[in-house]
Design a protein around this motif. Structure first.
Motif, PDB file in Angstrom:
ATOM      1  N   HIS A   1     -37.594 -61.820  17.874  1.00 28.85           N
ATOM      2  CA  HIS A   1     -38.467 -62.843  17.291  1.00 28.85           C
ATOM      3  C   HIS A   1     -37.673 -63.663  16.279  1.00 28.85           C
ATOM      4  O   HIS A   1     -36.802 -63.149  15.599  1.00 28.85           O
TER       5      HIS A   1
ATOM      6  N   GLN B   1     -42.945 -70.135  15.204  1.00 22.62           N
ATOM      7  CA  GLN B   1     -42.769 -68.979  16.078  1.00 22.62           C
ATOM      8  C   GLN B   1     -43.727 -67.865  15.692  1.00 22.62           C
ATOM      9  O   GLN B   1     -44.311 -67.194  16.547  1.00 22.62           O
TER      10      GLN B   1
ATOM     11  N   TRP C   1     -35.467 -69.969  18.110  1.00 18.28           N
ATOM     12  CA  TRP C   1     -36.037 -69.191  19.201  1.00 18.28           C
ATOM     13  C   TRP C   1     -35.031 -68.893  20.295  1.00 18.28           C
ATOM     14  O   TRP C   1     -35.039 -67.825  20.895  1.00 18.28           O
TER      15      TRP C   1
ATOM     16  N   GLN D   1     -39.319 -60.748  24.441  1.00 14.42           N
ATOM     17  CA  GLN D   1     -39.588 -61.845  23.524  1.00 14.42           C
ATOM     18  C   GLN D   1     -40.919 -62.461  23.918  1.00 14.42           C
ATOM     19  O   GLN D   1     -41.187 -62.703  25.097  1.00 14.42           O
TER      20      GLN D   1
ATOM     21  N   MET E   1     -42.741 -65.756  23.858  1.00 19.30           N
ATOM     22  CA  MET E   1     -42.363 -67.158  23.638  1.00 19.30           C
ATOM     23  C   MET E   1     -42.976 -67.994  24.728  1.00 19.30           C
ATOM     24  O   MET E   1     -43.400 -67.469  25.780  1.00 19.30           O
TER      25      MET E   1
ATOM     26  N   SER F   1     -38.792 -71.027  27.172  1.00 19.97           N
ATOM     27  CA  SER F   1     -37.810 -69.969  27.064  1.00 19.97           C
ATOM     28  C   SER F   1     -37.072 -69.771  28.392  1.00 19.97           C
ATOM     29  O   SER F   1     -35.911 -69.406  28.420  1.00 19.97           O
TER      30      SER F   1
END
Ligand code: ATP
Ligand code: ATP
Ligand code: MG
Ligand code: MG
Lengths: 294, 368, 393, 304, 368
Positions: free
Chosen positions: C160, C166, C224, C239, C241, C245
């Motif tokens: 993270h 985020q 990120w 992750q 996201m 990503s």
């Protein structure tokens, strides 16, 4: 220029003292240099070495590939011509802005010390206070004014902005310097028949070397390094260096090419570094001559 | 007719009246010296004449023309400053030629004029140097050259010698003097060095706190000071002021000194007839050189009185010896020959030459 | 010659390359492209620059923008009108309603949507995932169990990056997972104070605290993509996201299914928190309008939509674009969006400005980040959340 | 210092050239002053005005009273920013002055390599944080920077995680800020030291003062004006610090490194709360005024 | 035995030898004045004595102890600087007490010592002021107080009066003199003012470009200068140097002046027997005060020659008149009484008093 503390007859402990002094200075210098060192070595490393290795280690096989890429090939937005174009943008902005603000500062300093009139202190105080305004607060109204003047998004506009917000400093520097300039020279020139401008051009300006150096250094670094005005009042291909650098370095997606980023950062730093290193000695001298009240 | 006239000139700076009604006249070719203690307004007056300061009231007249409203450059005046105010960025030649350049004199004429001035001042070999490469005396000469080349109606000098050391001062003083004698220039000169004032002036003006104390020739100022201030200010060591009391009247009047009835001296010839009355307290002013060792006493003097007094201190200067002695609790200083040897504690016989003594009223401070 | 000036923050990498396609398409129509890239902090600087441009009376032709920002700008009356073009090309039929809500203002088209991102994704390193059993977690508890297994493998369980947006992205997924779509709507869309400080919200924050323990120590302020890189390199297991990503995985030559696993955040299958990049067309005056229309048209060109979105990881903004050129994750994305649009569970993402205006969003971020960084405890967070929201409204 | 007044300043009868001469200096100053008046003071007034409106994304000009101030002072972020400014300001100014003075004193010991060392200490001032920010982020990052290096060198227990620790992050901002400004402060002190009359130091040596005492009792007190100048320069840089925070921490972790300048920027430009942003700008201006105006006053008054 | 001894002192600064082997001795309680033109090394020598500069070679001995390697603070020396070097951040009292404080003297003792010093110098009312609030003369006194309070073995003064105006200079000079007489302090004093040197010194050292030209009492230096440099340097106006030629030998030798066979003067008594040979070119040095108007001629002088000469310039100073005249193409200056009135162009009769004349060899510059 001699040190404040002169050489005297000294006892035996002097040698150790000097060793300690030099040791301290060298240690501190090393610490101060670290960021620059990291920037330089990183720019010479390959990406793999950067990811895997130690930040402080020397590059195992130095390469200037990142440099050439940063200069001529890196993509900023949809154009992949590196930062060189932006470098010249910055130059085109900095040079006139420095010249104009210095010249105006010199004229203001001249009027405020040698042609005083009632209220000159208030005027000077107000100009000086202007140095302290937070720039974030002027962005919007400034944009409006630039738009009204038709110089929004132009280099001219940026020059204009930098001149305005540099005026306080340049005026301060020159005023303090001219304050110590003998009035008698002005009187003599007046009696010799020289007018306002001729006294300035022929007598004051040619003797303002030290303070011009300080002012130019100060203005040059400030304007060169400015990001906020650059990002707000310029667009795309005409942006100054710092904006391009930010676009390169701070882009949120994609593989981070740290070596290229660092090389670009070094490029962005070169002119100011150059100015400081070349003119550094005059900087202290100039500070003595006026910028600092000693 | 006077060439330079200053009429009831007043100048206020802020709330302070720096010049309080000055009246001065100077004939053409005259050499006027302004003296006075620091802060008395000498520079202010000079700046007013030059047009560098606006007047509060009064007039400045040059050659019959009221110049109050003329810009400095139009008054046709040249000024030499204490700091010389040479333009540091220009060569000597450029410095001298600057005023001509400003007046639009063509280049070759300028060069010729500079050459003449440089020759007069013997600085031809320095023309290409910058002020920073010159000695004090040389700078002084360049500053004069700058004034000279313009052939102005009036020259102003503001303490031009005070930055020079003693030896050089004597030399340059002589140069200024011969310059004046050769060019017959009209000069106003500020100094606070009495010797300079005495040797150079045709007319001295003594200022104090913005008012004129006395105007006169050097001899008048020195020998017949109008008041105690002038007497004290001119001459070094200062004039001795001896407490005295008038004894007797008319032609028989004498002055007893040091509170001692037995020491009496005749009334000096400088005192106006009938100015003294019996029993009046007075101050008898006597210059150190009028009190000498008996061997030096002026044989032509009309009234010399010899008095013995204990010596407090001697200061041999080589050329003379200054002897400080005490009588009646007061000190006085005598100038004796260098050869005279006496020491603190000795009793010494002094010759008081009263020809040039002056008498003051201790209350008003005015000369009687 | 005609010219469009485009303000965007796709300054580097694949996105810029994809934009080049747009640029070239326009060049073919005789429109030159004046680039105005402003990088940094998801458009923070860009919005500043835009404000300066608009205030100076010289706005760019088109500006990359998200969600409520679009509405805010539309309210200022400085945007253009695309109705004619939209009418002609039938945008209304092919662009999901939820998106149209932002592309239109006052019933007028003002923006050309480029793509639809969704944020409630979880990305797993396939090798680590297989080692941990290879079963996709169905809810938070199972996720925690999976993360524990990653931990046993000596990995950073959850990669993270500690930046407010985020943190917010993670939080909104947790909200959705914890309370389902109803709770998300109540809390995030309606900003119901009770929902913002109730038990379910307490559970959300507790989960956040729990997840925090699976971060590595360097997470603060990390971009990120660096976190993604950790998963790619096998240093981290998972992750949370958005689908952008995927671009990182693809650029690293990784294949979905073999090298990595893409799945909806546990417990959110069927719901999509979307985030769409749109080019808002500003009011640039008559002379420049033609070029502007050409730009909008080019943006909605299916070929461009495919070219761009395959690179970016997102799905096309048009539902009529064939998905066969997309990879498995892309196909899943297209399907999810289509399904959700039908089911009414295509909802704006808070973290990306499609749920609340900027002020509210930032106020919520404040609470989330402070809580996540241990500056305030859960009780304080629960108390502060409705307060902050109220103050920002 | 005497003043030259042009002779034409007061006399009654003047022709055109003369009156032009009298006005010329003012005419020369006028453009600069007008520009400052408009672009600084005009904008300040504008900002003050905006702070009384409910401007959000773009300026609106309808007054709504103190609403923005009420909201400003109810923001925990704002209190955090103020608290951070206090910590940052005190440490930044204090450490910069200490290090700057220390460096200047060391540099003043007839150092041979002064020409080389001076630019080394000065160069950080030449670089923007847009340039050096990345390098600094690395340094302070536990996984990449100093901590990592120390671990690689075998010092496993070394811990330096301030950058990611909300309680300590503000101190990393101080470190980077000090690095940037202390060289400049050194230059100011060096200039001050060079301006001290050598005879005074000789006198102190003869009086039997050891070097430490000479500095403590004589030289440093004589540098008082430099302290003041340095304080002003640093104080205003502290209040205006923006690049520094953005490049290093972006205001985080959480809002741990929020400063008034970042607060104002984000409220004005990213949070679309322009009125609150303006209100915070007004507060900042008041803070600056409180520091600068007394300084200006004393500075300008002492000459006479 | 001498108290302060400087033995073959050399000092190089960079590549320049600033002091080229200086030998000086001073007895306890002596007042040594160093004079010489600017840049001759006076301050350097003083700094070397104080320990502010390391020596290149040679020794400095105070009271029998070689102090070369002692730190300034351990030499027990006090110094008064030209700029006074008062600590601007301390009050007058703190300034004076600073040296005692550094020596660890307890507070009440310090206060007492300051009181005594302040009383001696009459600055008790100034103790709480700061240097910036003092006038030049007051600062000077504080600087002296700072030196005085320490009761050092040696006082050093570096041009302490050069910042004062003429009037104040005379006063403070007298104060320093009486201070020396009262405290019997050992003093080394730098000046380039000859009057100061003459009046204060018990011993004068004339320096030129780092070498000693002459050491002697004021009278010796003034009356019997060792060479042309010293003769010219001491005295203002400078000594007249008249071209002469020796005529005759032995007891009958005379000196003809101005290249004129008819003007001859006897050989002055200052010339060593047999130093002159017939036909030798010499320079006859005569101080201005030895050339006077005939009325002033010293009646006790043994050899007075009267000569007529045309006057070039007169400079009346009030107390005297300096007359510059010409003979044989050379100028000379005479000091006449103020009353004497002559003008440029007149021919005037001068009395040359040859008792104190000195004779130099024009080649070597040395006195014969
Ligand atoms: N600009 C000014 N403002 C206020 N007072 C002034 C100004 N200029 C001069 N003065 C005052 O005017 C008086 C006269 O000053 P001036 O310079 O004429 O004196 P001076 O006789 O030349 O002294 P010095 O011999 O020191 O040069 C002084 O008391 C001075 O303080
Ligand atoms: N630090 C230095 N470096 C080089 N030369 C120096 C230095 N200090 C002094 N000198 C030289 O040494 C010589 C003697 O200097 P000093 O200061 O002793 O002269 P002075 O006799 O005191 O002169 P003044 O009367 O002007 O004070 C001068 O020629 C000077 O240029
Ligand atoms: Mg004056
Ligand atoms: Mg000296």
């Amino acid at each position: 220029m001699s040190g404040a503390v002169q050489e005297t007859v000294s006892g035996g402990s002097a040698k150790t003292a000097r060793v300690v002094i030099y040791g301290l200075l060298i240690l501190l210098a090393a610490i101060y240099l670290l960021p620059l060192y990291v920037m330089l070595t990183t720019s010479l490393k390959s990406l793999d070495e950067i990811r895997g290795g130690d930040m402080l280690s020397l590059p195992s096989s130095p390469s200037i590939a990142a440099w050439t890429k940063a200069w001529g090939e890196a993509c900023i937005g949809v154009t992949c011509t590196g930062i060189k174009g932006y470098f010249w943008n910055s130059i085109k902005m900095v040079v006139p802005a420095v010249i104009i603000s210095t010249l105006l500062g010199a004229l203001n300093g001249y009027v405020l010390t040698k042609w005083r009139f009632p209220g000159h202190k208030i005027i000077f105080g107000m100009m000086l206070f202007a140095c302290f305004i937070p720039f974030q607060a002027v962005l919007i109204p400034m944009a409006r004014m630039l738009g009204m003047m038709g110089i929004a998004n132009t280099t001219t506009g940026l020059v204009f902005v930098h001149v305005i917000y540099g005026l306080g400093f340049t005026t301060l520097f020159f005023r303090n310097y001219y304050e110590a300039f003998p009035d008698e020279l002005i009187k003599a020139a007046m009696m010799d028949g020289a007018g306002f401008f001729r006294i300035f051009w022929r007598i004051l300006l040619p003797t303002s070397g030290p303070i011009i150096v300080v002012t130019v250094i100060y203005q040059f670094t400030n304007i060169w390094n400015d990001f906020l005005f650059g990002v707000s009042f310029s667009s795309g291909g005409s942006s100054p260096m710092t904006v391009a650098l930010n676009n390169l370095v701070a882009s949120s997606t994609g593989v981070k090419e740290y070596n290229v980023d660092m090389a670009a950062a070094v490029f962005a730093a070169l002119p100011t570094l150059f100015v400081y290193i070349v003119a550094g000695r005059y900087f202290v001298r100039g500070l003595m001559a006026g910028a600092v009240k000693g | 007719m006077s060439f330079l006239e200053i009429r009831n000139l007043r100048k206020k700076i802020g709330n302070v009246e720096v010049l309080k009604g000055i009246d001065i006249e100077l004939e053409k070719g005259g050499f006027l010296v302004l003296v006075g203690p620091s802060g008395c307004g000498k520079s202010t007056l000079l700046n007013a004449i030059a047009g560098l300061l606006p007047l509060t009231s009064g007039d400045i007249v040059i050659d019959g023309q009221v110049v109050n409203d003329l810009h400095p450059s139009q008054r046709d005046i040249a000024m030499v400053f204490q700091s010389y105010a040479l333009y540091p960025n220009m060569t000597v030649e450029e410095n001298i030629a600057f005023a001509l350049e400003m007046r639009g004199v063509p280049k070759d004429e300028r060069a010729a004029a500079v050459k003449v001035a440089a020759k007069t001042l013997q600085i031809e070999h320095l023309l290409t140097r910058r002020p920073s490469q010159l000695s004090g005396g040389q700078r002084q000469r360049v500053a004069m050259g700058r004034a000279l080349v313009r052939k102005p109606r009036v020259f102003l000098f503001d303490e031009p010698l005070s930055n020079l050391d003693a030896k050089l001062r004597v030399e340059v003083r002589a140069e200024i003097k011969s310059l004046h004698q050769n060019t017959h220039a009209t000069i106003v000169y500020v100094t606070h060095d009495q010797i300079e004032a005495m040797t150079l002036a045709t007319k001295i003006v003594v200022l104090k706190e913005g008012t004129v104390q006395q105007i006169g020739t050097p001899a008048e100022i020195y020998n017949l000071p109008a008041n105690l201030f002038v007497a004290d200010f001119m001459g070094s060591p200062a004039m001795n002021m001896l407490d005295g009391k008038v004894v007797g009247t008319g032609a028989e009047a004498r002055i007893s000194l040091f509170g001692d009835q037995s020491i009496t001296v005749p009334v000096p010839p400088t005192v106006a007839a009938g100015a003294l009355s019996e029993g009046q307290s007075v101050l008898l002013g006597l210059r150190p050189e009028a009190i000498t060792d008996t061997g030096l006493a002026d044989p032509q003097a009309r009234s010399v009185t010899q008095i013995e007094a204990p010596v407090i201190m001697t200061e041999p200067t080589g050329s003379d010896t200054f002897v400080t002695a005490e009588l009646g609790g007061k000190h006085f200083t005598a100038r004796t020959r260098a050869e005279v040897s006496c020491q603190a504690g000795d009793t010494f016989r002094f010759a008081f030459n009263l020809d040039k003594a002056v008498v003051f009223d201790p209350q008003s401070g005015l000369r009687l | 010659a005609e010219e469009v000036e485009v303000l965007h923050w796709w300054t580097a990498g694949g996105e810029a390359a994809a934009l080049n396609v747009l640029k070239e398409n326009l060049a073919k129509e005789g429109v030159s492209w004046k680039d105005m890239p402003v990088a940094g902090g998801s458009g923070v600087q860009a919005m500043t620059a835009l404000r300066a441009r608009v205030t100076s009376g010289d706005p760019p032709t088109a500006v990359q923008m998200l969600g409520f920002d679009i509405r805010d700008w539309a309210e200022q009356g400085v945007v253009g009108n695309l109705d004619e073009l939209a009418e002609k090309q039938g945008w209304a039929k092919v662009i999901p309603e939820a998106l149209q809500a932002f592309s239109k203002y006052d019933d007028h088209w003002i923006a050309a949507p480029v793509n639809v991102h969704s944020t409630n994704w979880l990305w797993l390193n396939k090798a680590a995932f297989d080692k941990a059993g290879g079963k996709e977690p169905a809810n938070i508890e199972e996720l925690i169990a999976l993360l524990d297994k990653f931990k046993e493998q000596g990995l950073t369980p959850l990669a993270h990056g500690g930046q407010p947006w985020q943190d917010g992205t993670l939080w909104e997924s947790v909200v959705l997972s914890t309370g389902g779509m109803d709770f998300y709507k109540k809390a995030v869309i309606d900003l119901d104070p009770a929902a913002l400080s109730g038990d379910q919200m307490k559970q959300v924050f507790d989960t956040m605290s729990k997840l925090r323990t699976y971060f590595d120590p360097n997470f603060s302020g990390r971009d990120w993509n660096l976190s993604t890189a950790l998963v790619i390199e096998g240093k981290a297991g998972a992750q949370q996201m958005g689908d952008w990503s995927k671009g990182e995985w693809l650029r690293a030559d990784k294949k979905p299914g073999t090298d990595f696993v893409c799945m909806r955040f546990p417990g959110t299958q069927g719901n999509v928190l979307f985030n769409a990049d749109q080019f808002v067309m500003f009011d640039v005056g008559e002379e420049k309008r033609d070029a502007q229309m050409k730009l909008a048209s080019a943006v909605e060109d299916p070929a461009f939509q495919i070219a761009f979105n395959t690179v970016k990881g997102s799905v096309p903004a048009r539902t009529d674009v064939p998905g066969d050129q997309f990879d498995d994750c892309g196909k899943k994305g297209i399907k999810d969006v289509a399904d959700a649009a039908k089911a009414g569970t295509l909802v704006g993402s808070l973290a990306h400005g499609y749920a609340q205006p900027g002020a509210v969003k930032e106020a919520v971020f404040d609470v989330i980040t402070q809580h996540l960084n241990g500056q305030i405890d859960t009780a304080t967070a629960l108390k502060r959340l409705p307060e902050a929201v109220a103050a920002a409204k | 210092m005497t003043t030259i007044e042009p002779a034409t300043a007061s006399p009654p009868r003047r022709n055109f050239a003369d009156s032009l001469r009298g006005w010329l200096p003012k005419l020369v100053l006028a453009p600069s002053f007008a520009v400052i008046l408009l672009f600084v003071y005009g904008f300040i007034l504008w900002t003050v005005y905006l702070s009384f409106t409910n401007s959000r994304i773009l300026p609106v000009y309808k007054l709504v009273g103190f609403d923005a101030y009420v909201r400003l002072w109810s923001q925990p972020n704002w209190y955090m920013a103020m608290k951070n400014l206090a910590i940052f300001g005190v440490l930044y100014i204090g450490i910069c002055i200490s290090i700057g003075l220390g460096l200047a004193i060391l540099m003043d010991q007839r150092i041979r390599a002064e020409g080389i060392l001076r630019p080394i200490f000065l160069y950080p001032m030449a670089l923007s944080f847009v340039v050096t920010g990345t390098a600094w982020k690395w340094f302070l990052n536990p996984g990449l920077g100093i901590e990592n290096t120390m671990h690689n060198l075998g010092w496993e227990s070394f811990k330096f995680d301030w950058l990611v620790n909300p309680d300590m992050a503000i101190y990393t901002v101080v470190i980077a800020g000090v690095w940037q400004a202390s060289g400049f402060v050194m230059a100011m002190f060096l200039a001050g030291l060079r301006g001290i009359d050598g005879e005074i130091i000789k006198a102190a040596q003869i009086d039997g003062a050891p070097l430490t005492k000479i500095y403590r009792r004589i030289i440093i007190p004589m540098l008082r004006p430099v302290f003041l100048s340095a304080f002003i320069v640093l104080a205003h840089m502290a209040i205006k610090s923006y690049d520094l925070v953005i490049a290093l921490t972006g205001g985080g972790p959480g809002n741990a490194t929020e400063l008034p300048s970042t607060f104002m920027y984000s409220y004005t430009f990213t949070r679309s709360q322009m009125a609150v942003g303006s209100a915070s700008a007004v507060m900042m201006l008041m803070g600056i005024t409180a520091i600068i105006v007394p300084y200006l006053y004393s500075e300008l008054r002492e000459k006479r």
